[in-house]
Structures are given as C-alpha cells and as structure tokens.
Motif scaffolding. Structure first.
Motif, PDB file in Angstrom:
ATOM      1  N   MET A  45     -24.811 -22.377  11.994  1.00 23.53           N
ATOM      2  CA  MET A  45     -25.912 -23.116  11.385  1.00 23.53           C
ATOM      3  C   MET A  45     -25.395 -24.381  10.704  1.00 23.53           C
ATOM      4  O   MET A  45     -24.429 -24.351   9.952  1.00 23.53           O
ATOM      5  CB  MET A  45     -26.632 -22.250  10.359  1.00 23.53           C
ATOM      6  CG  MET A  45     -27.482 -21.148  10.960  1.00 23.53           C
ATOM      7  SD  MET A  45     -28.828 -21.758  12.007  1.00 23.53           S
ATOM      8  CE  MET A  45     -29.784 -22.701  10.826  1.00 23.53           C
ATOM      9  N   ASP A  48     -29.898 -27.064   9.407  1.00 19.89           N
ATOM     10  CA  ASP A  48     -31.045 -26.205   9.717  1.00 19.89           C
ATOM     11  C   ASP A  48     -31.208 -25.882  11.198  1.00 19.89           C
ATOM     12  O   ASP A  48     -32.316 -25.597  11.662  1.00 19.89           O
ATOM     13  CB  ASP A  48     -32.350 -26.833   9.192  1.00 19.89           C
ATOM     14  CG  ASP A  48     -32.362 -26.939   7.668  1.00 19.89           C
ATOM     15  OD1 ASP A  48     -31.846 -26.021   7.008  1.00 19.89           O
ATOM     16  OD2 ASP A  48     -32.872 -27.951   7.162  1.00 19.89           O
ATOM     17  N   GLN A  49     -30.128 -25.946  11.944  1.00 20.06           N
ATOM     18  CA  GLN A  49     -30.196 -25.527  13.337  1.00 20.06           C
ATOM     19  C   GLN A  49     -28.838 -25.006  13.790  1.00 20.06           C
ATOM     20  O   GLN A  49     -27.807 -25.302  13.180  1.00 20.06           O
ATOM     21  CB  GLN A  49     -30.634 -26.687  14.244  1.00 20.06           C
ATOM     22  CG  GLN A  49     -29.656 -27.843  14.299  1.00 20.06           C
ATOM     23  CD  GLN A  49     -30.117 -28.943  15.254  1.00 20.06           C
ATOM     24  OE1 GLN A  49     -30.850 -28.699  16.207  1.00 20.06           O
ATOM     25  NE2 GLN A  49     -29.708 -30.170  14.970  1.00 20.06           N
ATOM     26  N   TYR A  68     -29.529 -33.561  19.052  1.00 17.90           N
ATOM     27  CA  TYR A  68     -28.691 -32.414  19.388  1.00 17.90           C
ATOM     28  C   TYR A  68     -29.368 -31.478  20.383  1.00 17.90           C
ATOM     29  O   TYR A  68     -28.751 -31.032  21.357  1.00 17.90           O
ATOM     30  CB  TYR A  68     -28.287 -31.620  18.139  1.00 17.90           C
ATOM     31  CG  TYR A  68     -27.397 -30.453  18.501  1.00 17.90           C
ATOM     32  CD1 TYR A  68     -26.021 -30.620  18.634  1.00 17.90           C
ATOM     33  CD2 TYR A  68     -27.930 -29.195  18.795  1.00 17.90           C
ATOM     34  CE1 TYR A  68     -25.206 -29.571  19.035  1.00 17.90           C
ATOM     35  CE2 TYR A  68     -27.123 -28.151  19.192  1.00 17.90           C
ATOM     36  CZ  TYR A  68     -25.763 -28.349  19.311  1.00 17.90           C
ATOM     37  OH  TYR A  68     -24.953 -27.321  19.727  1.00 17.90           O
ATOM     38  N   ASP A  69     -30.645 -31.171  20.175  1.00 26.06           N
ATOM     39  CA  ASP A  69     -31.295 -30.197  21.044  1.00 26.06           C
ATOM     40  C   ASP A  69     -31.542 -30.728  22.449  1.00 26.06           C
ATOM     41  O   ASP A  69     -31.889 -29.957  23.351  1.00 26.06           O
ATOM     42  CB  ASP A  69     -32.601 -29.675  20.421  1.00 26.06           C
ATOM     43  CG  ASP A  69     -33.576 -30.789  20.080  1.00 26.06           C
ATOM     44  OD1 ASP A  69     -33.276 -31.967  20.340  1.00 26.06           O
ATOM     45  OD2 ASP A  69     -34.654 -30.477  19.530  1.00 26.06           O
TER      46      ASP A  69
END
Length: 227
Positions: A45, A48-49, A68-69
């Motif tokens: 983590m 928050d991801q 990032y995602d």
C-alpha cells in the motif's frame, strides 16, 4: 507504434531489469516509450493504493508518463501466483479485461510499448486461461529474457519450444547474468546461442554499479533504431 512483450525463463530471470534497460535505450534515442505491467503480485500500500516495485521501475524508466493504474491495472498484495491472488481478492482476470487495459496504454501517446509479463512464459491468469493466449491474440512480438543460472538451458529451450508450437513471433532473446560467478557462464551462453531457434538481441552483464546492456544489431533493427 511498436509493441513488444517481454517474458522470462522463470520468475527471477530479470524481466523488469531488462525491460527498464530497454526503455532507457529508447530514451537515449529520443523515443516516446512506455512500460506496461498488467499483472503484479507482492504489492504494498502506498498513496491509498496497492503498488508494485517492478511497475514503479518501469514508470521511472519510461519517457511517457501515465497514472499508476494504467501501467499496472491488476495489483495484488500476496507474493503468490497472480491468478491465485486474484481469486483470493475476488477478482476475475480475463483476456478481454487485459485487452481493455492495454487500450488505455495505447492511448497515452507512446511510440513504443514494452509489456512485461509476470513469472515465466506459462503464467495462468485464471483456472482456464494463460497469459500467453492474450499475447498471441494481441499478436505481440516477444522478447525472451534468459536468467543465466543453473537450469537456464532447460528453461530456455522448453520455453522456446512452446512458443514455436503456438506460432509465437519471438524476435530474440536477451541473456541476463543474474549471478556474479555462474559456473561455466560463457559455455552456457554459447550453448544457448547454438540451440535457441531465434537470435540473441543483447547481453546484460552482472554489475553492482550502473547496469549496462551489450546490444546486438538485431535488437536495433527490431526497434528500428539508427545504428
């Protein structure tokens, strides 16, 4: 747009290391390049991801930035096979979902996309499918990273044989010296050059200093880089 898929002979072959070096090579040639790490386990983590260290390395090495995602759409905390981690997290990984995520990467404006696999070539994404089927469906040229250590001959030759049986376009392989004092390193390298059915593209020598890549002309030709 030029697209490549980087796979390895096993989990610790050095895919991220080599993909990072290839992104830096493209940067040296003033190319717009991005890395894609569709599946990653062993994430932590941050902000928050869940984030993966390998994916962050690809982001740092790229010349095209993205969220990032976009770079790592499937991230899991346990350091286990991604399909098992996905099942535990209640997530279903499918080829269609991977292709949808890949479209997002294509929209980032890069001229080159280097997609790094997870684990070795025969990586399950579910109980019924494998990542290599997605690679074939996307018609991605493949680069095989051979981790130079005991067992590499068997791993590399079996991987190559499977690729050939599937009609995969493997453009070549890169030798990554993962151990500083591998017994008979040169003899193993020569054996691979003799036996693998596709050409060597580069060698990444072991180094505790700045990593380097010994580049063969075939790599430059496939990347359409001026020699």
């Amino acid at each position: 747009m030029k697209e490549f898929f980087i796979t390895g002979t096993d989990t610790d072959a050095g895919k991220t290391h080599v993909t990072s070096l290839l992104l830096k090579l493209l940067a040296q040639h003033k190319k717009q390049a991005i890395g894609f790490k569709p599946l990653a386990s062993g994430c932590e983590m941050a902000f928050d991801q869940l984030v993966n260290a390998d994916a962050l390395i690809l982001m740092e090495s790229a010349t095209v930035s993205a969220k990032y995602d976009v770079i790592n759409p499937f991230a899991f905390a346990p350091a286990i096979a991604p399909h098992i981690a996905a099942e535990q997290a209640g997530v279903t990984i499918t080829a269609d979902k991977l292709s949808s995520a890949y479209k997002n990467v294509k929209q980032q404006g890069a001229d080159y996309i280097l997609t790094e696999g997870a684990g070795g070539w025969a990586l399950p994404i579910s109980n019924t499918d494998y990542l290599y089927n997605w690679v074939k469906a996307e018609q991605l040229p493949v680069i095989l990273v051979v981790g130079m250590k005991l067992g590499c001959l068997n791993h590399a030759l079996l991987t190559a044989a499977h690729m050939q049986s599937m009609g995969i376009n493997c453009i070549g392989w890169i030798a990554n010296q993962v151990e500083p004092n591998m017994d008979e390193y040169q003899a193993n390298l020569d054996s691979l050059k003799l036996r693998l059915p596709f050409p060597i593209l580069a060698i990444s020598p072991y180094s505790e200093q700045t990593p380097k890549l010994q580049i063969y002309k075939t790599l430059l030709e496939n990347f359409a880089l001026n020699t």
